[in-house]
Design an enzyme around this catalytic site. Structure first.
Site, mmCIF file in Angstrom:
data_model
loop_
_atom_site.group_PDB
_atom_site.id
_atom_site.type_symbol
_atom_site.label_atom_id
_atom_site.label_comp_id
_atom_site.label_asym_id
_atom_site.label_seq_id
_atom_site.Cartn_x
_atom_site.Cartn_y
_atom_site.Cartn_z
ATOM 1 C CB CYS A 383 -0.980 -0.056 1.168
ATOM 2 S SG CYS A 383 -2.450 0.912 0.855
ATOM 3 C CG HIS A 520 -3.643 -3.510 3.089
ATOM 4 N ND1 HIS A 520 -2.604 -3.132 3.911
ATOM 5 C CD2 HIS A 520 -4.205 -2.366 2.649
ATOM 6 C CE1 HIS A 520 -2.560 -1.808 3.973
ATOM 7 N NE2 HIS A 520 -3.519 -1.327 3.222
ATOM 8 C CD GLU A 522 -1.531 -6.407 5.134
ATOM 9 O OE1 GLU A 522 -1.191 -6.630 3.949
ATOM 10 O OE2 GLU A 522 -1.666 -5.258 5.583
HETATM 11 N N1 GLN Z 1 -1.855 6.679 3.005
HETATM 12 C C1 GLN Z 1 -1.970 5.949 1.785
HETATM 13 C C2 GLN Z 1 -3.342 6.118 1.157
HETATM 14 O O1 GLN Z 1 -4.261 6.509 1.812
HETATM 15 C C3 GLN Z 1 -1.667 4.477 2.006
HETATM 16 C C4 GLN Z 1 -2.665 3.805 2.874
HETATM 17 C C5 GLN Z 1 -2.200 2.466 3.360
HETATM 18 O O2 GLN Z 1 -1.028 2.161 3.324
HETATM 19 N N2 GLN Z 1 -3.105 1.665 3.862
HETATM 20 O O3 GLN Z 1 -3.511 5.847 -0.004
#
Ligand code: GLN
Length: 547
Positions: A383, A520, A522
Site C-alpha cells: 500500500c 493489503h 496480509e
Molecule cells: N496513506 C496511503 C493512502 O491513503 C496508504 C494507505 C495504506 O497504506 N493503507 O492511499
C-alpha cells in the site's frame, strides 16, 4: 437452529480473548459444525477505521470492505468461515441504528430505552451476524464481548446476552468467561481472588458461566481449580487452565485436551463427530522446528506496537512456515532513517515497507525503497510501501524531481500519487484539491480484482487475476504511468474496473525481487495455505541470504 456461545472477559484486558474464542471455534469446526465468530465492541466509534493504531491496533478489512477489529483477523486465520461486515459491531452502530428507527417513527411514540430497545437491537445484530434466516446460518456463533466485565460500557451487551439465553433456553446459549489468575512471586502462589470477584460480577447481572478459561503464566494445579470451582459455582471440569505458550497455534489443542469443546457440545446438545486437531499439531511442529531463518527489516512508523501490524506479522510467519523457516521481524523506525544511516539495512535479508497514513517517516521509507532497489535486496512494499517505491522511482530514475504524493506534499510539482479526483478531470489537467476528504468515508475498501500482465513476477505469483483487499485513498497517478514505464518501472497489475495501478515491480533483469502492491495481501494469509506473495517474498529473502 443456531446456538450461541458468549465469551466474556474479566479482571484485565489483553488476556487473549480473541485467540480463545477463535480456538474454540476451530475445535468446533473440526467436529463438523458450521461456525462463525462475532465481535461486539463497546466503544462509541462506529468502526475502528478512524481510530489510532497506537490505541486500537490494526484495522482488519473484510472482503466486503468493512473496517473491523483486529480479532476478526484471528477469526479468519483460525476458521474457514469468512468474516463480513455483520461479524463486528460497536455500541456506536447499535445506537445509530436505534436512533434512525426512532427518527423514522418505528417505535410508535414509545419511550426509547436501553432495555429493551438497545438490548433488542444488540440481539438482532447478533442474529444477523450468525446469518439467521439466510442460507449462511451457522450451527454455532461464538460471540466475543469486548472489554472487561464490570465496565459500564459493556453492560448493555451482557444484558442482551442474558436476555438471549432466557428467551432461547439454556440449551441454546452457553457462557465462557476468560479470567486472570496472577502468580504472586513474593508469596510464591497463584491467586484466585480476582477470578472469584469477576465471576461474582457476572453472576450479579444474571450470567452463570458454563466454563472459565483461567489465564496464568503457568498451569493451574487441581487444588486451585477446585477452589475456583467452589467459589464460582462452575463445575471443576469447566475450570480450564490456559497457560502461556510460545505459539498461539497451541491453544486449540490445549483447550480440547481439557474438554472445553465437549462441555460446550453437551450444554448445547450438539451431537457431532469427535474433534480432529491433527493439522494444528502439524502446524505447531512446523513452527517449532524451522530449518532456516531469515530476518526482515520492517520500515514503518508504528514500530513500538506490533499490534498495528498484526496480520502482516502473521502473514510473514505463515510464509516462514511454508519455507520451513523462522522469520524474524526487526522494526526499523522510518522516522530515524537518513541518508547517513540507511546502510544499517545491509544487515537484513529483505526490506518491507508496510501500509501507513500521514507524512511522518515517509522520507525514511523512500530511502529504504531506494536502498533495497540499489542494493538488489528483496523489497515488498504494501500500500503506502508501493506508493513510496513509485515516488522513489519517479525521483531518481524518471527525472521527476520533487515527485511526491499529494498526501505528503500538496504542492508537489509531480503528484505521481494522488487522489483520483485530483487527476481525473474532464480537460485532462492535473487538478489540486484544497479540501481534504471526509476521514470516515472515502477509502477504497474491500476486495477488488485486477488483471496481471503475463511474463511478470506478479504473474508467476498470482496467475492472470489477483483479488485482494484494499484500504487506502491515494492512487498511482495515471498521468505519470507512461513516463515511469519508459524509465523501466513495470506496472504488473491493473484493476479490472477502474484501471488503477495495483502492482509495480522491477524487471528481473535488473533486480531479483522488487514488488509493490496497492492492496493489503496480509488480510488473506492463513497458516494453512500461507499466501503466495509472502511465500515468494520470504523465499527471495532466503535466496538473498544464501547468495
Ligand atoms: N496513506 C496511503 C493512502 O491513503 C496508504 C494507505 C495504506 O497504506 N493503507 O492511499
Amino acid at each position: 437452529m443456531t446456538k450461541y456461545v458468549y465469551v466474556t472477559g474479566g479482571v484485565v484486558s489483553s488476556l487473549g480473548k480473541g485467540i480463545a474464542s477463535a480456538s474454540l471455534a476451530a475445535i468446533l469446526e473440526s467436529r463438523g459444525l458450521k461456525v462463525t465468530l462475532i465481535k461486539l465492541d463497546p466503544y462509541i466509534n462506529v468502526d475502528p477505521g478512524t481510530m489510532s493504531p497506537f490505541q486500537h491496533g490494526e484495522v482488519f478489512v473484510t472482503e466486503d470492505g468493512a473496517e473491523t477489529d483486529l480479532d476478526l483477523g484471528h477469526y479468519e486465520r483460525f476458521i474457514t468461515t469468512r468474516m463480513k461486515k455483520a461479524n463486528n459491531f460497536t455500541t456506536g452502530q447499535i445506537y445509530m441504528s436505534v436512533l434512525e428507527k426512532e427518527r423514522r417513527g418505528d417505535y410508535l411514540g414509545k419511550t426509547v430505552q436501553v432495555i429493551p430497545h438497545i438490548t433488542n437491537e444488540i440481539q438482532d445484530f447478533v442474529r444477523r451476524g450468525a446469518g439467521v434466516g439466510t442460507a449462511d446460518a451457522v450451527d454455532v456463533a461464538i460471540v466475543e464481548i469486548g472489554g472487561t466485565v464490570g465496565d459500564i460500557e459493556s453492560l448493555p451487551f451482557l444484558e442482551a446476552a442474558r436476555q438471549m439465553s432466557l428467551k432461547a433456553g439454556p440449551n441454546n446459549v452457553a457462557f465462557v468467561h476468560l479470567t486472570y489468575v496472577p502468580w504472586i512471586a513474593a508469596a510464591g502462589e497463584l491467586k484466585t481472588k480476582p477470578t472469584q470477584h469477576t465471576v461474582q460480577k457476572l453472576r450479579e447481572i444474571g450470567i452463570q458461566p458454563d466454563a472459565l478459561l483461567c489465564r496464568a503464566d503457568r498451569r493451574i494445579p487441581d487444588d486451585e481449580r477446585e477452589k475456583i470451582s467452589l467459589f464460582t459455582n462452575v463445575p471443576e471440569y469447566g475450570v480450564i487452565s490456559m497457560w502461556d505458550v510460545n505459539t498461539i497455534y497451541k491453544v486449540p489443542r490445549m483447550l480440547h485436551e481439557q474438554g472445553l469443546d465437549q462441555l460446550i457440545c453437551t450444554k448445547l446438545q450438539l451431537n457431532t463427530r469427535s474433534a480432529d486437531l491433527k493439522r494444528w499439531d502439524t502446524l505447531v511442529s512446523e513452527v517449532e522446528n524451522p530449518a532456516k531463518d531469515v530476518t526482515i527489516a520492517m520500515c514503518g512508523k508504528y514500530t513500538d506496537l506490533s499490534d498495528s501490524y498484526k496480520s502482516l506479522n502473521e502473514a510473514l510467519r505463515h510464509a516462514g512456515i511454508h519455507n520451513h523457516s523462522r522469520v524474524n521481524i526487526e522494526y526499523v523506525d522510518s522516522e530515524l532513517l537518513t541518508a547517513d544511516n540507511i546502510d544499517q539495512l545491509k544487515q537484513y535479508d529483505a526490506v518491507l515497507v508496510p501500509g501507513g497514513f500521514g507524512k511522518r517517516g515517509v522520507e525514511g521509507k523512500i530511502l529504504a525503497a531506494q536502498y533495497a532497489r540499489e542494493h538488489k535486496m528483496p523489497y515488498l512494499g504494501i500500500c503506502l510501501g508501493m506508493q513510496v517505491a513509485t515516488i522513489e522511482y519517479a525521483r531518481h530514475l524518471a527525472g521527476l524531481t520533487g515527485a511526491n504524493s499529494t498526501e505528503f506534499d500538496p504542492e508537489t510539482p509531480h503528484p505521481v500519487i494522488a487522489l483520483i479526483d485530483e487527476w481525473q478531470d474532464a480537460d485532462g489537467s492535473i487538478q489540486k484539491r484544497d479540501e481534504k476528504s471526509d476521514l470516515g468515508g472515502t477509502m477504497r475498501l474491500g476486495a477488488q480484482s485486477s488483471d496481471v500482465a503475463p511474463g511478470t513476477l506478479a504473474y508467476d505469483i498470482y496467475g492472470s487475476v489477483v483479488t485482494e483487499r484494499h484500504r487506502h485513498r491515494y492512487e498511482a497517478n495515471e498521468k505519470y504511468l507512461e513516463r515511469l514505464q519508459n524509465a523501466g518501472l513495470v506496472i504488473s497489475a491493473i484493476t479490472q474496473r477502474e484501471k488503477l495501478t495495483e502492482m509495480v515491480e522491477l524487471p528481473r533483469t535488473v533486480h531479483p525481487w522488487y514488488v509493490g502492491v496497492q492492496f493489503h495481501p496480509e488480510f488473506k494469509s492463513t497458516p494453512w495455505d500461507g499466501h503466495p506473495l509472502f511465500t515468494a517474498f520470504i523465499k527471495a529473502a532466503l535466496d538473498h541470504k544464501a547468495a
